[in-house]
Design a protein around this motif. Structure first.
Motif, PDB file in Angstrom:
ATOM      1  N   THR A 239       0.826  -1.132  -0.134  1.00  0.00           N
ATOM      2  CA  THR A 239       0.141   0.072   0.031  1.00  0.00           C
ATOM      3  C   THR A 239       0.712   1.175   0.022  1.00  0.00           C
ATOM      4  O   THR A 239       2.223   1.006   0.250  1.00  0.00           O
ATOM      5  N   PRO A 240       0.351   2.278  -0.349  1.00  0.00           N
ATOM      6  CA  PRO A 240       1.236   3.689  -0.327  1.00  0.00           C
ATOM      7  C   PRO A 240       1.622   3.885   1.121  1.00  0.00           C
ATOM      8  O   PRO A 240       2.859   4.237   1.125  1.00  0.00           O
ATOM      9  N   GLU A 241       0.913   3.454   1.849  1.00  0.00           N
ATOM     10  CA  GLU A 241       1.511   3.797   3.483  1.00  0.00           C
ATOM     11  C   GLU A 241       2.888   2.791   3.522  1.00  0.00           C
ATOM     12  O   GLU A 241       3.645   3.378   4.251  1.00  0.00           O
ATOM     13  N   GLU A 242       2.469   1.423   3.171  1.00  0.00           N
ATOM     14  CA  GLU A 242       3.790   0.732   3.467  1.00  0.00           C
ATOM     15  C   GLU A 242       4.965   1.289   2.428  1.00  0.00           C
ATOM     16  O   GLU A 242       5.972   0.878   2.912  1.00  0.00           O
ATOM     17  N   ALA A 243       4.732   1.947   1.508  1.00  0.00           N
ATOM     18  CA  ALA A 243       5.649   2.217   0.522  1.00  0.00           C
ATOM     19  C   ALA A 243       6.837   3.236   1.106  1.00  0.00           C
ATOM     20  O   ALA A 243       8.028   3.292   1.075  1.00  0.00           O
ATOM     21  N   VAL A 244       5.905   4.204   1.932  1.00  0.00           N
ATOM     22  CA  VAL A 244       6.788   5.317   2.416  1.00  0.00           C
ATOM     23  C   VAL A 244       7.999   4.940   3.453  1.00  0.00           C
ATOM     24  O   VAL A 244       7.491   4.033   4.397  1.00  0.00           O
ATOM     25  N   GLY A 245       9.032   5.396   3.365  1.00  0.00           N
ATOM     26  CA  GLY A 245      10.201   4.885   3.954  1.00  0.00           C
ATOM     27  C   GLY A 245      11.060   3.808   3.405  1.00  0.00           C
ATOM     28  O   GLY A 245      12.089   3.466   4.053  1.00  0.00           O
ATOM     29  N   LYS A 246      10.388   2.983   2.383  1.00  0.00           N
ATOM     30  CA  LYS A 246      11.225   2.051   1.684  1.00  0.00           C
ATOM     31  C   LYS A 246      12.300   2.613   0.902  1.00  0.00           C
ATOM     32  O   LYS A 246      12.187   3.807   0.541  1.00  0.00           O
ATOM     33  N   GLU A 247      13.412   1.638   0.811  1.00  0.00           N
ATOM     34  CA  GLU A 247      14.644   2.322  -0.148  1.00  0.00           C
ATOM     35  C   GLU A 247      14.580   1.722  -1.503  1.00  0.00           C
ATOM     36  O   GLU A 247      13.917   0.426  -1.466  1.00  0.00           O
ATOM     37  N   LEU A 248      14.994   2.490  -2.324  1.00  0.00           N
ATOM     38  CA  LEU A 248      15.004   2.107  -3.655  1.00  0.00           C
ATOM     39  C   LEU A 248      16.486   2.403  -4.430  1.00  0.00           C
ATOM     40  O   LEU A 248      17.025   3.177  -3.753  1.00  0.00           O
ATOM     41  N   LYS A 249      16.465   1.719  -5.592  1.00  0.00           N
ATOM     42  CA  LYS A 249      17.958   2.000  -6.243  1.00  0.00           C
ATOM     43  C   LYS A 249      17.743   2.687  -7.523  1.00  0.00           C
ATOM     44  O   LYS A 249      17.195   2.135  -8.554  1.00  0.00           O
ATOM     45  N   MET A 250      18.373   3.872  -7.503  1.00  0.00           N
ATOM     46  CA  MET A 250      18.294   4.722  -8.721  1.00  0.00           C
ATOM     47  C   MET A 250      19.736   4.890  -9.173  1.00  0.00           C
ATOM     48  O   MET A 250      20.536   5.257  -8.337  1.00  0.00           O
ATOM     49  N   ASP A 251      20.080   4.755 -10.445  1.00  0.00           N
ATOM     50  CA  ASP A 251      21.496   4.885 -10.905  1.00  0.00           C
ATOM     51  C   ASP A 251      22.235   4.432  -9.802  1.00  0.00           C
ATOM     52  O   ASP A 251      23.410   5.285  -9.437  1.00  0.00           O
ATOM     53  N   LYS A 252      22.297   3.099  -9.297  1.00  0.00           N
ATOM     54  CA  LYS A 252      23.359   2.486  -8.382  1.00  0.00           C
ATOM     55  C   LYS A 252      23.269   3.390  -7.148  1.00  0.00           C
ATOM     56  O   LYS A 252      23.694   3.101  -6.116  1.00  0.00           O
ATOM     57  N   GLU A 253      22.294   4.357  -6.833  1.00  0.00           N
ATOM     58  CA  GLU A 253      22.275   4.800  -5.549  1.00  0.00           C
ATOM     59  C   GLU A 253      21.002   4.646  -4.781  1.00  0.00           C
ATOM     60  O   GLU A 253      20.044   4.357  -5.247  1.00  0.00           O
ATOM     61  N   LEU A 254      21.080   4.462  -3.419  1.00  0.00           N
ATOM     62  CA  LEU A 254      19.881   4.208  -2.653  1.00  0.00           C
ATOM     63  C   LEU A 254      19.070   5.536  -2.139  1.00  0.00           C
ATOM     64  O   LEU A 254      19.643   6.570  -1.799  1.00  0.00           O
ATOM     65  N   VAL A 255      17.729   5.563  -2.366  1.00  0.00           N
ATOM     66  CA  VAL A 255      17.135   6.741  -1.970  1.00  0.00           C
ATOM     67  C   VAL A 255      15.976   6.325  -1.408  1.00  0.00           C
ATOM     68  O   VAL A 255      15.517   5.097  -1.252  1.00  0.00           O
ATOM     69  N   THR A 256      15.342   7.220  -0.465  1.00  0.00           N
ATOM     70  CA  THR A 256      14.271   6.784   0.347  1.00  0.00           C
ATOM     71  C   THR A 256      12.658   7.465  -0.009  1.00  0.00           C
ATOM     72  O   THR A 256      12.876   8.592  -0.315  1.00  0.00           O
ATOM     73  N   VAL A 257      11.778   6.639   0.041  1.00  0.00           N
ATOM     74  CA  VAL A 257      10.430   6.979  -0.433  1.00  0.00           C
ATOM     75  C   VAL A 257       9.927   7.870   0.645  1.00  0.00           C
ATOM     76  O   VAL A 257       9.776   7.593   1.832  1.00  0.00           O
TER      77      VAL A 257
END
Lengths: 887, 108
Positions: free
Chosen positions: A660-678
């Protein structure tokens, strides 16, 4: 078998029918005599062949026709002409209705023909147009992505490694450019912002696309060498005039993108309107090395859809063969992962005008189906106008029975009568064609925008158009004239003179019904179709796309330095008419905006298929507020978040399976080999048009990447003084960027232009259905006027016997209600099929409901009834004495 | 010469044949004679066309002949040369002879 039975019968009867009796006898006699002799010497087959050849030979001899007594002498022609025009004058009303219907039909058909001609003429004028192909890129596991961009090294390798390639040229269309005209000391004196028409091309462009049959001439410079050197530029004549006035352009200097000076090495005539190369400023391809660096020439991976390559195949070579060669070259230079995924194929060059999957530099395609649909509509227009004529003429023929009878008694034979009737038809059609031609010219001039037409390409009175008009006149004369002529000339003179026909329903009536049904079926299809097309357009305009589009103006930023932009933003915010300002890389939606795509995946993603493509959208902290894009979960970004925190949309949450959107918040993702946080999840909005679905979107703060500024106006302050508001914005903008030219756009217009083409179709549809309805109603009016006239006495007697006015009206309209109901039943399924397949090409469309068919159908019925009653009511209210006292 | 005589090559040839066949000249017979005498194969429709032209110009006249079985019971149109036609042919021949004589003289 006797020789008589062996001669080809058809030829005998042909000669018998065409030649006068005495000539037929001697010709047939001679032919037969030779046939008998040939039969002995050469055998049956050869004798028959010679019989046919010899017999047909006569048809090409003048004397065979000259003696024909049925070819009217000038005196007879004059007499036919006189008779025809007299009878037309005697029935002015009908003649007028006929002419009117035909004029509308012919004019509309001519307009359509002009459009079809224009659209099919695109880029047909190059010498080897049929051997030129565009290299296109089809990619994806299922080959579902159709693009045009070709990586820079691909054409270079093709040129070096494919021996059978006859010619190849690459170009990059960059559309707009900032162009300055420097004076001798190098100081810029004139500045221009070109929105379209700028392109980088190879010298081979002009050897492949020679515009030979369009007669393209060079004013100065040499087409073969003009674009050889780096920093050369070729201009069209009107551009040269714009930049240098009447001074010689050759050898002058232009500064492009503020940095690079180009020398004008050629001036050519403006390119014709019917080309998909809408070029005005052409820069030499050799300039690349200095412009963008040479890095792109080794990069087999990245593609830019505005970089296109065209090839010429040797005569007789199949494109599939060349595609194999290209695949071989591509495979030799790239990883398996890439060349299994991405394929370079060939598209016949002229298809670029018709194939929407790949598009073209003009930004407009028209499908073959659309062209066919237009042609069919033209045919139907001619048909429905002819139907009017047939209906009116047969209905009227009973009136003329006495005339026909007398003519026959006086020795007029059937042939004379047919000729006379055809002559009448011909005169009407000719008059209608003449008026139609004028009307079509008028329409073409006024509808250029709607029809995407540049009329300057063709002249209205050129032979092509005149041939079409002649053909239309001929077809309508035969189509509309022959049936009434045959019916009328077939009257038995005795019955005709006794006026027996007036009370007898002749065979024409049932045919008339059929024709009315045909006519109204076509009309109903169009009217229902129009209703639904227009409903869909309203849906496009009114549907909530997930953002607010009102009172927002946007401007491109020529300079991205954050200090400058901060100053601009602060000044704008201080204005009372501004309610919000936002800087961003691109707009949330709209036809005209930046688009850039990258890959994103979960932190454990490592192979290509673990990533999904997203649209990259640097924004600032005011962006969501300005466009009213709603948060589904989490928080908005702040300027301090920088690159570490991102906003994603619901579609991306779903595609990456983040719950869910609520669960997605705070998750980390990988863009251009860098980690970012939602940091937050925004509700879905349509970054593309509603024709397509929602894309994955990632937004983050990236101040060095802002290229557009959006201003939300305070509607209460700005209302009524829009020009003043724009002037003040311009002043602020120009003081920030003194060297650039101010231009702005309304965001809602930008979004609307997604549907420009559909909007045009909707307007066209409205025009067509109006035309058909008008012609149909004209015909109905004529018919009912005639019937009311004939039934005057009947109505009078009915009234005397106690019929009310409404009884009489029902009497007249019953039949037409039935006919139109039948045509609706026929039209509805056809319209359903057509409209359903049209709607299904859009990701978001209205649902079809039964009332969407019934409503327009009922409207047609009501209009038709109005026409019928408007005429029959006069009969119904007439005092019966008036009609009956004439005996 | 009262007026110039307009007679094409094929017209002259066919006019000669009509004179030769004398009262038995019609489409097929002329075609056969042309082949025999001049080795020319002319289509029957062209012969008819020429005959009509000659009749229009007054070089020949025609009348319908009797029906015969070999023509499937159809009559033929029989052509004969008019005196104007004969006179024109003679004039043409005389002119040619005159010129030929001159050619022979100048050659020797």
């Amino acid at each position: 078998m006797s020789p008589e039975e062996l001669t080809p019968r058809w030829l005998d009867s042909l000669i018998e029918n065409l030649a006068p009796a005495e000539l037929a006898e001697e010709i047939q006699g001679d032919l037969f005599e030779m046939f008998v002799k040939d039969l002995e010497v050469r055998g049956v087959r050869s004798a028959r062949r010679r019989y046919v050849v010899n017999g047909l030979g006569f048809l090409f001899k003048r004397f065979f026709w000259k003696r024909l007594s049925t070819i009217p002498s000038p005196v007879m022609i004059r007499s036919y002409f006189k008779m025809a025009s007299r009878s037309l004058l005697a029935h002015k009303g009908t003649a007028l209705l006929n002419v009117l219907g035909l004029v509308v039909g012919i004019a509309a058909a001519l307009v359509i023909l002009a459009v079809v001609r224009f659209e099919t003429s695109f880029d047909a004028f190059h010498s080897n147009a049929d051997r030129i192909y565009r290299v296109v890129r089809v990619s994806g596991e299922d080959m579902s992505e159709f693009r045009t961009g070709v990586s820079f090294p691909v054409p270079i390798a093709m040129k070096a490694e494919i021996a059978s390639l006859e010619n190849i040229t690459s170009m990059e269309y960059f559309g707009g450019a900032f162009i300055e005209v420097p004076d001798r000391s190098g100081k810029s004196v004139n500045r221009f912002q070109e929105e379209t028409g700028c392109v980088i091309v190879e010298p081979s462009f002009f050897s492949i696309f020679d515009f030979r049959n369009a007669g393209l001439k060079w004013v100065s410079g040499n087409p073969h060498t003009a674009l050889k050197e780096p920093f050369s530029v070729v201009l069209t004549r009107s551009m040269a005039k714009k930049y240098f006035g009447d001074a010689e352009a050759l050898g002058q200097t232009l500064r492009i993108a503020r940095k690079f000076d180009f020398k004008v090495t050629g001036v050519m005539e403006d390119l014709p309107a019917n080309t998909d190369f809408p070029f005005k400023v052409m820069i030499s391809y050799a300039s690349y090395a200095s412009l963008g660096g040479t890095g792109r020439f080794e990069d087999w991976n990245s593609v830019d859809d505005s970089h296109c390559t065209y090839v010429v195949l040797p005569a007789g070579m199949k494109p599939a063969e060349m595609e194999k060669q290209i695949a071989r070259v591509h495979a030799a230079h790239t990883s398996e992962q890439l060349h299994k995924f991405r394929h370079y194929l060939l598209q016949p060059f002229r298809e670029q005008h018709f194939d929407a999957r790949f598009g073209n530099f003009n930004g407009r395609t028209i499908s073959h189906e659309t062209i066919w649909a237009l042609a069919i509509i033209a045919v139907f227009l001619i048909l429905t106008a002819s139907i009017n004529y047939v209906n009116l003429a047969t209905a009227q023929s009973t009136l003329r029975a006495r005339e026909i009878g007398l003519r026959k008694v006086m020795g007029g034979n059937r042939r004379n009568l047919v000729i006379q009737f055809m002559m009448e038809t011909f005169l009407i059609v000719l008059a209608a064609a003449f008026l139609g031609l004028l009307l079509s010219e008028l329409l073409l001039i006024n509808l250029q925008e709607l029809l995407n037409l540049r009329i300057s390409v063709f002249h209205m009175l050129d032979p092509y158009t005149l041939y079409r008009v002649a053909a239309i006149v001929f077809v309508i004369t035969v189509l509309a004239g022959s049936y009434p002529a045959l019916i009328v000339s077939g009257f038995n003179p005795v019955n005709a003179l006794k006026s027996k026909f007036t009370s007898v329903r002749s065979g024409g009536v049932s045919l008339r019904k059929v024709l009315v049904v045909v006519q109204f079926t076509i009309t109903q299809i169009l009217v229902v179709g129009t209703f639904i097309v227009v409903s869909q357009m309203h849906f496009f305009q009114d549907q909530d796309m997930g953002f607010n589009r009102d009172a927002i103006i946007t401007m491109r930023l020529p300079d991205r330095s954050p200090e400058l932009l901060k100053g601009l933003e602060d000044q704008l915010r201080a204005q009372s008419f501004v309610s919000q300002v936002s800087l961003s890389y691109t707009l949330p939606s709209g036809e005209n905006r930046n688009r850039s795509y990258r890959d994103i995946g979960k932190p454990d993603a490592n192979s290509m298929k673990d990533y999904v493509v997203y649209e990259y959208a640097p924004i600032d902290d005011a962006y969501l507020d300005l466009y009213q894009i709603r948060l589904a979960a989490g928080r908005n970004l702040t300027m301090q978040d920088s690159f570490r925190y991102i906003l994603i949309n619901e579609t991306l949450v779903k595609n990456l399976a983040l719950g869910t959107p609520e669960e997605a918040v705070g998750k980390e993702l990988k863009m251009d080999k860098e980690l970012v946080t939602v940091a937050g999840v925004v509700k879905d909005f349509y970054s593309n048009s509603l024709k397509e679905g929602v894309d994955n979107v990632v937004m983050y703060i990236h101040p060095r990447n802002y290229s557009v500024i959006s201003i939300k106006l305070n509607t209460r302050e700005a209302n009524g003084s829009l020009p003043e508001v724009v002037r003040r914005v311009e002043k602020i903008w120009s003081s920030t960027f003194p060297e650039y030219i101010f231009s702005y756009e309304f965001f809602d217009e930008n979004v609307k232009s997604f549907y420009a083409q559909e909007q045009k179709y909707a307007q066209l549809f409205q025009l067509f259905s109006f035309t058909f309805l008008a012609i149909g109603c004209l015909g109905l009016y004529g018919l009912i006027a005639f019937i009311v006239n004939r039934k005057g006495k009947e109505v009078a007697i009915r009234k005397v016997m106690g019929a009310t006015i409404s009884n009489i009206l029902v009497l007249f309209s019953r039949e037409y209600v039935q006919l139109i109901a039948v045509s609706f039943v026929l039209a509805a399924p056809i319209a359903y099929y057509a409209v359903d397949s049209w709607l299904n090409q859009f990701a978001n469309h209205i649902g079809l409901h039964w009332w969407m068919f019934i409503l327009p159908g009922a409207a047609v019925l009501v209009i038709a009834l109005l026409v019928v009653t408007s005429k029959s009511v006069t009969a119904a209210v007439t005092n019966p004495v008036e009609k009956l006292k004439h005996e | 010469m009262p007026s110039r005589i307009y007679l094409g090559e094929l017209e002259e040839l066919i006019l000669l044949i009509v004179a030769l066949l004398n009262r038995d000249a019609y489409g097929v017979s002329i075609a056969e004679e042309l082949k025999k005498q001049a080795s020319r194969e002319i289509s029957i429709s062209a012969i008819h066309a020429v005959l009509h032209r000659l009749e229009e110009k007054g070089f020949v006249r025609s009348k319908m002949g009797g029906a015969s079985a070999e023509r499937g019971g159809r009559r033929k149109r029989l052509f004969s040369i008019t005196s104007y036609g004969r006179q024109s042919l003679e004039e043409l021949r005389d002119t040619r002879n005159l010129i030929w004589d001159l050619i022979v003289k100048s050659a020797s």
